[in-house]
Design an enzyme around this catalytic site. Structure first.
Site, mmCIF file in Angstrom:
data_model
loop_
_atom_site.group_PDB
_atom_site.id
_atom_site.type_symbol
_atom_site.label_atom_id
_atom_site.label_comp_id
_atom_site.label_asym_id
_atom_site.label_seq_id
_atom_site.Cartn_x
_atom_site.Cartn_y
_atom_site.Cartn_z
ATOM 1 C CG ASP A 240 2.370 -5.223 -2.888
ATOM 2 O OD1 ASP A 240 2.332 -6.429 -3.844
ATOM 3 O OD2 ASP A 240 2.499 -4.634 -2.802
ATOM 4 C CG ASN A 248 6.936 -2.180 -14.243
ATOM 5 O OD1 ASN A 248 8.175 -3.098 -14.290
ATOM 6 N ND2 ASN A 248 6.039 -3.293 -13.403
ATOM 7 C CG HIS A 253 7.536 -3.765 -18.199
ATOM 8 N ND1 HIS A 253 6.922 -4.156 -17.423
ATOM 9 C CD2 HIS A 253 6.570 -2.632 -19.835
ATOM 10 C CE1 HIS A 253 6.217 -3.638 -17.691
ATOM 11 N NE2 HIS A 253 5.181 -2.665 -18.582
ATOM 12 C CG ASP A 257 11.564 -8.164 -15.568
ATOM 13 O OD1 ASP A 257 10.280 -7.742 -15.112
ATOM 14 O OD2 ASP A 257 12.242 -8.402 -16.864
ATOM 15 C CD GLU A 284 2.975 -5.806 -8.057
ATOM 16 O OE1 GLU A 284 2.040 -5.248 -7.837
ATOM 17 O OE2 GLU A 284 3.608 -6.784 -8.460
#
Length: 368
Positions: A240, A248, A253, A257, A284
């Site tokens: 994780d 973010n 965002h 990504d 994630e």
């Protein structure tokens, strides 16, 4: 060079025209050529030129329809005019002007029957098949009742008529069936490729290109069966990305990504064996399925991943543990206590949360 050009032209032709369109063009070309061949044969045989009017009309009819179909002008209408005209006008008139049942003219009806059933469908196909059958039966009956309406051929003329037309019909039918067979094979290959791509897409995460969790339980099940049969251990690592929501919020965002894509690339690069898999587990989270790997091996592998992520030095100013992106990892290894996928995943998830509760940027093995 010529062969390559010819192949390119053929490929372009096949891509532009559907199978039905190609079959129609094939029929029009055949009957136009047959009419022209008959005109030449009549001239060489010294027949009166009036015998050629019918064949000139047939050649013109087929050529015009073939050109319209080639240019794809009102294709469906052109197909219907060609089919109905051929079956209900051209062939019956040709048969009436022939020697009847002693000539091979009626055999061409079988060829026309193929065209009806290739290009039409449903009630229309059934109706035209019925009408066409009725027309042919009527012509046969007419020959029986009034044979004097038909031409009379000598035995030698009958022989030559059959010797010329039957090879033509055989060649035409063989080429038609070969065309259909190739078209069928191409369609089959295309469908296989589409199925393969859909299968890949169903297992692939669109953002990272990694496998998704859709078939994860199935893949873990395969590893469990292998462990049960051979005793070979395997492990899973759930990873994780630490404080990803804050990443973010800080960077947006789009950068989020890109960060996930970078992590995915690192994980994929770290997996060197073909039987080891990397999945995007959700958001994630990522999961690695390591074949023939015990707990010590999985821990060693996780430490290498930790080092790879640190070397990537992806900035994360909002992280609570570092100035760069870090990850927490939970490890579970298959043994007699977790010989099913759900239990194994739950154990890895428990280890992951222990790592996060311990301050993140940690690796924890499930101890049980």
């Amino acid at each position: 060079m010529k062969r390559s050009t010819d192949k390119t032209w053929l490929t372009t032709f096949q891509q532009r025209y559907s199978v039905k369109e190609r079959i129609f063009l094939f029929y029009m070309a055949f009957f136009a050529a047959l009419a022209l061949l008959t005109i030449v044969a009549n001239i060489l045989s010294g027949f009166d030129f009036s015998f050629n009017y019918k064949w000139m009309a047939i050649s013109t009819f087929c050529t015009v329809l073939g050109l319209l179909a080639l240019k794809r002008i009102r294709t469906e209408l052109v197909h219907r005019v060609g089919i109905y005209g051929l079956c209900l006008v051209v062939l019956p008139v040709s048969w009436l002007s022939s020697a009847g049942l002693v000539s091979p003219s009626m055999v061409y009806s079988v060829v026309a029957l193929l065209l009806i059933n290739f290009l039409l469908a449903g009630i229309e196909r059934l109706a035209l098949n019925t009408v066409f059958l009725g027309v042919n039966l009527a012509l046969i009956s007419l020959y029986h009742v009034q044979p004097e309406l038909f031409r009379t051929l000598s035995a030698e003329e009958q022989f030559l008529d059959w010797m010329v037309n039957i090879p033509l019909l055989f060649v035409f039918t063989a080429l038609l069936l070969a065309t259909l067979e190739r078209a069928y094979e191409r369609e089959r290959e295309v469908n296989i490729e589409k199925t393969r791509k859909l299968a890949i897409l169903s297992r692939t995460d669109s953002l990272t290109g990694l496998q998704n969790r859709r078939h994860l339980n199935e893949d873990i099940g395969d590893r469990i069966r292998e462990w049960q049969n051979k005793g070979t251990p395997f492990s899973i690592i759930v990873l994780d990305v630490d404080y990803f929501k804050q990443f973010n919020d800080a960077y947006g965002h789009l950068q989020g990504d890109k960060c996930l894509q970078r992590i995915a690339s690192l994980l994929q690069a770290a997996v060197s064996r073909s039987d080891d898999n990397v999945y995007r587990f959700g958001g994630e989270e990522f999961l690695l399925l390591l074949k023939e790997t015990d707990r010590a091996g999985a821990l060693s592998f996780a430490r290498r991943l930790e080092a790879d992520i640190a070397r990537a030095a992806i900035p994360h100013k909002q992280s609570g543990v570092s100035s760069v992106i870090t990850a927490s990892m939970g490890i579970a290894t298959c043994d007699t206590r977790n010989a099913d996928s759900q239990t194994l995943l739950k154990q890895a998830d428990t280890a992951l949360y222990q790592a996060k509760d311990s301050g993140r940027n940690r690796i924890v093995c499930f101890e049980g």
